[in-house]
Write a protein that holds these residues in place. Sequence first.
Motif, PDB file in Angstrom:
ATOM      1  N   PHE A 216       0.829  -1.212   0.000  1.00 15.52           N
ATOM      2  CA  PHE A 216       0.000   0.000   0.000  1.00 15.52           C
ATOM      3  C   PHE A 216       0.858   1.255   0.000  1.00 15.52           C
ATOM      4  CE2 PHE A 216      -2.002   3.357   2.556  1.00 15.52           C
ATOM      5  CZ  PHE A 216      -3.118   3.622   1.778  1.00 15.52           C
ATOM      6  N   ALA A 217       1.869   1.296   0.864  1.00 14.89           N
ATOM      7  CA  ALA A 217       2.678   2.504   0.997  1.00 14.89           C
ATOM      8  C   ALA A 217       3.529   2.751  -0.251  1.00 14.89           C
ATOM      9  CB  ALA A 217       3.567   2.391   2.236  1.00 14.89           C
ATOM     10  N   LEU A 218       4.053   1.689  -0.864  1.00 13.94           N
ATOM     11  CA  LEU A 218       4.873   1.863  -2.065  1.00 13.94           C
ATOM     12  C   LEU A 218       4.035   2.230  -3.283  1.00 13.94           C
ATOM     13  CD1 LEU A 218       7.469  -1.042  -1.709  1.00 13.94           C
ATOM     14  CD2 LEU A 218       7.894   1.412  -1.474  1.00 13.94           C
ATOM     15  N   SER A 219       2.751   1.882  -3.255  1.00 15.28           N
ATOM     16  CA  SER A 219       1.884   2.229  -4.392  1.00 15.28           C
ATOM     17  C   SER A 219       1.683   3.736  -4.517  1.00 15.28           C
ATOM     18  CB  SER A 219       0.526   1.533  -4.262  1.00 15.28           C
ATOM     19  OG  SER A 219      -0.192   2.026  -3.137  1.00 15.28           O
ATOM     20  N   ALA A 220       2.090   4.491  -3.499  1.00 17.60           N
ATOM     21  CA  ALA A 220       1.987   5.949  -3.562  1.00 17.60           C
ATOM     22  C   ALA A 220       2.886   6.535  -4.647  1.00 17.60           C
ATOM     23  CB  ALA A 220       2.337   6.567  -2.205  1.00 17.60           C
ATOM     24  N   ILE A 221       3.833   5.737  -5.183  1.00 17.77           N
ATOM     25  CA  ILE A 221       4.685   6.216  -6.266  1.00 17.77           C
ATOM     26  C   ILE A 221       3.877   6.453  -7.530  1.00 17.77           C
ATOM     27  CG2 ILE A 221       5.305   3.947  -7.150  1.00 17.77           C
ATOM     28  CD1 ILE A 221       7.673   6.927  -6.734  1.00 17.77           C
ATOM     29  N   GLY A 227       0.138  -0.918  -8.449  1.00 15.50           N
ATOM     30  CA  GLY A 227      -1.048  -1.367  -7.730  1.00 15.50           C
ATOM     31  C   GLY A 227      -1.072  -2.867  -7.483  1.00 15.50           C
ATOM     32  N   ASP A 228      -0.122  -3.619  -8.065  1.00  9.58           N
ATOM     33  CA  ASP A 228      -0.070  -5.080  -7.903  1.00  9.58           C
ATOM     34  C   ASP A 228       1.201  -5.508  -7.171  1.00  9.58           C
ATOM     35  OD1 ASP A 228      -2.436  -5.307  -9.435  1.00  9.58           O
ATOM     36  OD2 ASP A 228      -1.262  -5.156 -11.283  1.00  9.58           O
ATOM     37  N   LEU A 229       1.605  -4.705  -6.200  1.00  9.58           N
ATOM     38  CA  LEU A 229       2.876  -4.967  -5.530  1.00  9.58           C
ATOM     39  C   LEU A 229       2.800  -6.065  -4.477  1.00  9.58           C
ATOM     40  CD1 LEU A 229       4.356  -1.378  -5.037  1.00  9.58           C
ATOM     41  CD2 LEU A 229       5.164  -3.168  -6.572  1.00  9.58           C
ATOM     42  N   LEU A 230       1.589  -6.416  -4.032  1.00 10.90           N
ATOM     43  CA  LEU A 230       1.476  -7.365  -2.930  1.00 10.90           C
ATOM     44  C   LEU A 230       2.201  -8.671  -3.221  1.00 10.90           C
ATOM     45  CD1 LEU A 230       0.269  -7.843  -0.125  1.00 10.90           C
ATOM     46  CD2 LEU A 230      -1.767  -8.777  -1.248  1.00 10.90           C
ATOM     47  N   GLU A 231       2.098  -9.163  -4.457  1.00 13.24           N
ATOM     48  CA  GLU A 231       2.740 -10.420  -4.814  1.00 13.24           C
ATOM     49  C   GLU A 231       4.258 -10.294  -4.860  1.00 13.24           C
ATOM     50  OE1 GLU A 231       1.075 -11.751  -8.444  1.00 13.24           O
ATOM     51  OE2 GLU A 231      -0.932 -12.136  -7.612  1.00 13.24           O
ATOM     52  N   GLY A 285       6.354   8.965 -21.272  1.00 10.64           N
ATOM     53  CA  GLY A 285       4.900   9.064 -21.168  1.00 10.64           C
ATOM     54  C   GLY A 285       4.343   8.243 -20.021  1.00 10.64           C
ATOM     55  N   SER A 286       4.751   6.997 -19.899  1.00  6.70           N
ATOM     56  CA  SER A 286       4.337   6.142 -18.789  1.00  6.70           C
ATOM     57  C   SER A 286       5.530   5.278 -18.383  1.00  6.70           C
ATOM     58  CB  SER A 286       3.143   5.263 -19.168  1.00  6.70           C
ATOM     59  OG  SER A 286       3.503   4.357 -20.197  1.00  6.70           O
ATOM     60  N   ILE A 287       5.502   4.846 -17.148  1.00  4.47           N
ATOM     61  CA  ILE A 287       6.626   4.083 -16.640  1.00  4.47           C
ATOM     62  C   ILE A 287       6.120   2.928 -15.790  1.00  4.47           C
ATOM     63  CG2 ILE A 287       6.857   5.700 -14.700  1.00  4.47           C
ATOM     64  CD1 ILE A 287       9.745   3.783 -16.330  1.00  4.47           C
ATOM     65  N   GLN A 288       6.619   1.726 -16.093  1.00  3.69           N
ATOM     66  CA  GLN A 288       6.257   0.546 -15.316  1.00  3.69           C
ATOM     67  C   GLN A 288       7.104   0.468 -14.042  1.00  3.69           C
ATOM     68  OE1 GLN A 288       3.933  -1.883 -15.891  1.00  3.69           O
ATOM     69  NE2 GLN A 288       3.169  -0.849 -17.739  1.00  3.69           N
ATOM     70  N   TRP A 289       6.576  -0.197 -13.010  1.00  3.67           N
ATOM     71  CA  TRP A 289       7.298  -0.343 -11.748  1.00  3.67           C
ATOM     72  C   TRP A 289       8.656  -1.012 -11.963  1.00  3.67           C
ATOM     73  CZ3 TRP A 289       7.669   0.900  -6.749  1.00  3.67           C
ATOM     74  CH2 TRP A 289       8.376   0.055  -5.889  1.00  3.67           C
ATOM     75  N   ASP A 290       8.679  -2.115 -12.715  1.00  2.64           N
ATOM     76  CA  ASP A 290       9.927  -2.847 -12.907  1.00  2.64           C
ATOM     77  C   ASP A 290      10.970  -1.979 -13.618  1.00  2.64           C
ATOM     78  OD1 ASP A 290       8.727  -4.966 -11.689  1.00  2.64           O
ATOM     79  OD2 ASP A 290       8.335  -6.090 -13.534  1.00  2.64           O
ATOM     80  N   MET A 291      10.509  -1.195 -14.601  1.00  2.46           N
ATOM     81  CA  MET A 291      11.427  -0.314 -15.324  1.00  2.46           C
ATOM     82  C   MET A 291      11.952   0.796 -14.420  1.00  2.46           C
ATOM     83  SD  MET A 291      13.094   0.511 -17.983  1.00  2.46           S
ATOM     84  CE  MET A 291      12.385  -0.606 -19.214  1.00  2.46           C
TER      85      MET A 291
END
Length: 377
Positions: A216-221, A227-231, A285-291
């Motif tokens: 939840f806290a890291l999703s603030a980025i 939004g799918d960081l739990l896994e 334009g958009s950035i993925q978490w892994d990137m």
Amino acid sequence: MAGGRHPMKISYNVGFKSNGKITALHLDILINAGISADISPTMPLNMLGALKKYDWGALSFDIKVCKTNHSSKSAMRAPGEVQASFIAEAVIEHVAPNLSMEVDFVRNINLHTFNSLYLFYEGSTGEPLEYTSPSIWDKLVRSSSFYQRTEMIKQFNRCNKWRKRGISWVPILHEVSLRPTPGKVSILSDGSVVVGVGGIGLGQGLWTKVKQMAAFALSAIQCDGAGDLLEKVQVIQSDTLSLIQGGFTSGSTTSESSCEAVRLCCSILVERLTPLKERLQEQMGSIQWDMLILQACMQAVNLSASSCYVLEMSSMKNLNYGAAVSEVEVNILTGETTILQADIIYDCGQSLNPAVDLGLIEELLFKELGFLCSKNT
């Protein structure tokens, strides 16, 4: 061999008025600590927190921890508090028949007002609106149909000679203390998250809550895939070298304190990653978490953060409130007891995980049934 509850011997004197209001209570308590101290030195303080759940008027006590040749009893959920709650109810159930009154009436008349609560729990009571015990009882009466079932039970007992039913309610008041709690969060190059906390998972759902808080806290980025960081979150068992000042796990506050320590770590990481995310968004334009994490590793952004959650001394203690209604049936010939229904309301504030908290409440119900059944046998 080493678990279970501390045996005790309790003598008491209680004074009360004709209307059922208790005016004074004195207790002499002997605690069988066994052959070694173990958790026993903390028992008197633990017991007092639960004993004071009623307004006794004047309360005095003499609690002695006794060394004996029995096996020592180690810490178990709410050590001393279960016995103290049982003692308080035994006193109430002793006063009621002496006045030819219903036990539940005597319980109700001796519940705390906020003023008496403040006298017994100075420093823990909070604001008047936070004293939810009266409203909990009102809700429990309605949700359990307490008075309707009471009349039905009276009718059942009139019609049955060898089977009898009974119903009663018991208030719960639990004083908790928050402790300084460390936490550490690290983001690996593949985007996975490793979390370490000082608390130990004992079946209370600590790791589940910590994982949820980290995600939840890291999703603030607010980047794609965040939004799918739990896994991606993994909680690892820490030791005193990797995470110092871990302290002990007890008191019903370790999960929440650990979650706050993790939230503080994640806030630091989000603050470090935000400038990079904004630059990459302008370019792509958009950035993925892994990137984002891969770029952060390449640009030597520190992806590990530690914290220690510390409260102000004025807010280190607080009170939790609850109540339960139980209906039982007893076979007069055999002594067999059947629990027909149990209704519980517990004020757990803003729950981090209602499913986990519900499971804990149900677990403790059966744990204490085992305590009482083994005591009676």
